[in-house]
Design a protein around this motif. Structure first.
Motif, PDB file in Angstrom:
ATOM      1  N   THR A  56      29.672  42.651  39.127  1.00  0.00           N
ATOM      2  CA  THR A  56      29.462  43.990  39.691  1.00  0.00           C
ATOM      3  C   THR A  56      28.919  44.930  38.633  1.00  0.00           C
ATOM      4  N   LEU A  57      29.460  44.836  37.435  1.00  0.00           N
ATOM      5  CA  LEU A  57      29.026  45.696  36.331  1.00  0.00           C
ATOM      6  C   LEU A  57      27.635  45.303  35.827  1.00  0.00           C
ATOM      7  N   VAL A  58      27.460  44.028  35.505  1.00  0.00           N
ATOM      8  CA  VAL A  58      26.230  43.573  34.839  1.00  0.00           C
ATOM      9  C   VAL A  58      25.037  43.528  35.790  1.00  0.00           C
ATOM     10  N   TYR A  59      25.217  42.922  36.957  1.00  0.00           N
ATOM     11  CA  TYR A  59      24.090  42.717  37.867  1.00  0.00           C
ATOM     12  C   TYR A  59      23.964  43.808  38.927  1.00  0.00           C
ATOM     13  N   GLY A  60      25.083  44.431  39.276  1.00  0.00           N
ATOM     14  CA  GLY A  60      25.053  45.472  40.300  1.00  0.00           C
ATOM     15  C   GLY A  60      24.958  46.869  39.724  1.00  0.00           C
ATOM     16  N   GLY A  61      25.012  46.980  38.387  1.00  0.00           N
ATOM     17  CA  GLY A  61      24.930  48.285  37.747  1.00  0.00           C
ATOM     18  C   GLY A  61      26.210  49.100  37.887  1.00  0.00           C
ATOM     19  N   GLY A  62      27.304  48.436  38.234  1.00  0.00           N
ATOM     20  CA  GLY A  62      28.573  49.126  38.448  1.00  0.00           C
ATOM     21  C   GLY A  62      28.822  49.300  39.930  1.00  0.00           C
ATOM     22  N   GLY A  63      30.047  49.658  40.240  1.00  0.00           N
ATOM     23  CA  GLY A  63      30.423  49.826  41.643  1.00  0.00           C
ATOM     24  C   GLY A  63      31.910  50.066  41.728  1.00  0.00           C
ATOM     25  N   GLY A  64      32.544  49.391  42.658  1.00  0.00           N
ATOM     26  CA  GLY A  64      33.975  49.590  42.821  1.00  0.00           C
ATOM     27  C   GLY A  64      34.642  48.379  43.426  1.00  0.00           C
ATOM     28  N   VAL A  65      35.964  48.410  43.391  1.00  0.00           N
ATOM     29  CA  VAL A  65      36.759  47.336  43.946  1.00  0.00           C
ATOM     30  C   VAL A  65      37.937  47.939  44.697  1.00  0.00           C
ATOM     31  N   GLU A  66      38.351  47.258  45.770  1.00  0.00           N
ATOM     32  CA  GLU A  66      39.548  47.637  46.511  1.00  0.00           C
ATOM     33  C   GLU A  66      40.431  46.400  46.597  1.00  0.00           C
ATOM     34  N   VAL A  67      41.688  46.553  46.184  1.00  0.00           N
ATOM     35  CA  VAL A  67      42.650  45.454  46.188  1.00  0.00           C
ATOM     36  C   VAL A  67      43.761  45.809  47.167  1.00  0.00           C
ATOM     37  N   ALA A  68      44.064  44.892  48.075  1.00  0.00           N
ATOM     38  CA  ALA A  68      45.089  45.155  49.084  1.00  0.00           C
ATOM     39  C   ALA A  68      45.790  43.856  49.457  1.00  0.00           C
ATOM     40  N   THR A  69      47.001  43.980  49.953  1.00  0.00           N
ATOM     41  CA  THR A  69      47.665  42.813  50.518  1.00  0.00           C
ATOM     42  C   THR A  69      47.275  42.714  51.985  1.00  0.00           C
ATOM     43  N   VAL A  70      47.261  41.489  52.481  1.00  0.00           N
ATOM     44  CA  VAL A  70      46.960  41.216  53.875  1.00  0.00           C
ATOM     45  C   VAL A  70      48.005  40.238  54.392  1.00  0.00           C
ATOM     46  N   ASP A  71      48.158  40.209  55.696  1.00  0.00           N
ATOM     47  CA  ASP A  71      49.143  39.333  56.318  1.00  0.00           C
ATOM     48  C   ASP A  71      48.507  38.750  57.570  1.00  0.00           C
ATOM     49  N   ASN A  72      48.526  37.426  57.700  1.00  0.00           N
ATOM     50  CA  ASN A  72      47.918  36.805  58.884  1.00  0.00           C
ATOM     51  C   ASN A  72      48.961  36.355  59.901  1.00  0.00           C
ATOM     52  N   GLY A  73      50.192  36.842  59.743  1.00  0.00           N
ATOM     53  CA  GLY A  73      51.254  36.474  60.663  1.00  0.00           C
ATOM     54  C   GLY A  73      52.079  35.290  60.183  1.00  0.00           C
ATOM     55  N   ARG A  74      51.497  34.489  59.294  1.00  0.00           N
ATOM     56  CA  ARG A  74      52.215  33.338  58.742  1.00  0.00           C
ATOM     57  C   ARG A  74      52.504  33.505  57.259  1.00  0.00           C
ATOM     58  N   ARG A  75      51.613  34.200  56.586  1.00  0.00           N
ATOM     59  CA  ARG A  75      51.789  34.369  55.142  1.00  0.00           C
ATOM     60  C   ARG A  75      51.043  35.601  54.658  1.00  0.00           C
ATOM     61  N   ARG A  76      51.417  35.999  53.472  1.00  0.00           N
ATOM     62  CA  ARG A  76      50.821  37.170  52.839  1.00  0.00           C
ATOM     63  C   ARG A  76      49.775  36.698  51.833  1.00  0.00           C
ATOM     64  N   GLY A  77      48.807  37.547  51.614  1.00  0.00           N
ATOM     65  CA  GLY A  77      47.777  37.237  50.637  1.00  0.00           C
ATOM     66  C   GLY A  77      47.266  38.512  49.992  1.00  0.00           C
ATOM     67  N   VAL A  78      46.305  38.341  49.120  1.00  0.00           N
ATOM     68  CA  VAL A  78      45.667  39.460  48.437  1.00  0.00           C
ATOM     69  C   VAL A  78      44.176  39.415  48.759  1.00  0.00           C
ATOM     70  N   ARG A  79      43.659  40.550  49.255  1.00  0.00           N
ATOM     71  CA  ARG A  79      42.228  40.685  49.555  1.00  0.00           C
ATOM     72  C   ARG A  79      41.608  41.614  48.523  1.00  0.00           C
TER      73      ARG A  79
END
Length: 139
Positions: A56-79
């Motif tokens: 993102t930094l090198v090729y995209g010239g910078g930007g942003g990121v969003e980190v969140a937990t997600v749940d699909n009803g069976r387990r939790r994850g990180v998006r």
């Protein structure tokens, strides 16, 4: 709130410098620990996030990121969603090929990151930037 972080809220981080790449790794590790990912899965996710934040930094010239937990009803994850307004990727299939690089590196950034996570989605086009979404599920 777990481990000092609110898992019900997404967490954003700008990516404008090498220090921000370090902050992204720290944020992803904190959320992954709080989401109860195994140590192996934490390491895989942090490694993928580091590669994608660097891109993102090198090729995209910078930007942003969003980190969140997600749940699909069976387990939790990180998006994690990485977004930039850079030039985009002209040949996505080529860019996802092991060994392909435009920066003189090992060429394992995108393809390596894709192998380290459970879900990988990329939206890019010449002149429209790049948006990559990855998810790592708890086992």
């Amino acid at each position: 709130m777990t481990a000092g972080i609110d898992l019900d809220q997404p967490h954003a981080q700008a990516i404008r410098s090498d220090e921000d790449v370090v902050r992204v790794r720290q944020l992803v590790r904190t959320v992954a620990v709080a989401a109860k990912l195994s140590l192996v899965d934490q390491t895989k996710l942090v490694t993928a996030a580091s590669e994608l934040a660097r891109n993102t930094l090198v090729y995209g010239g910078g930007g942003g990121v969003e980190v969140a937990t997600v749940d699909n009803g069976r387990r939790r994850g990180v998006r994690i969603i990485f977004a930039d307004s850079g030039p985009g990727i002209a040949d996505l299939n080529l860019a996802l090929t092991d060994g392909y690089t435009t920066g003189g590196g090992l060429g394992l950034g995108l393809s390596g990151a894709r192998r380290l996570v459970d879900e990988f989605d990329i939206d890019t086009g010449v002149g429209k930037g790049t948006r990559i979404t990855v998810i790592k599920w708890a086992r």
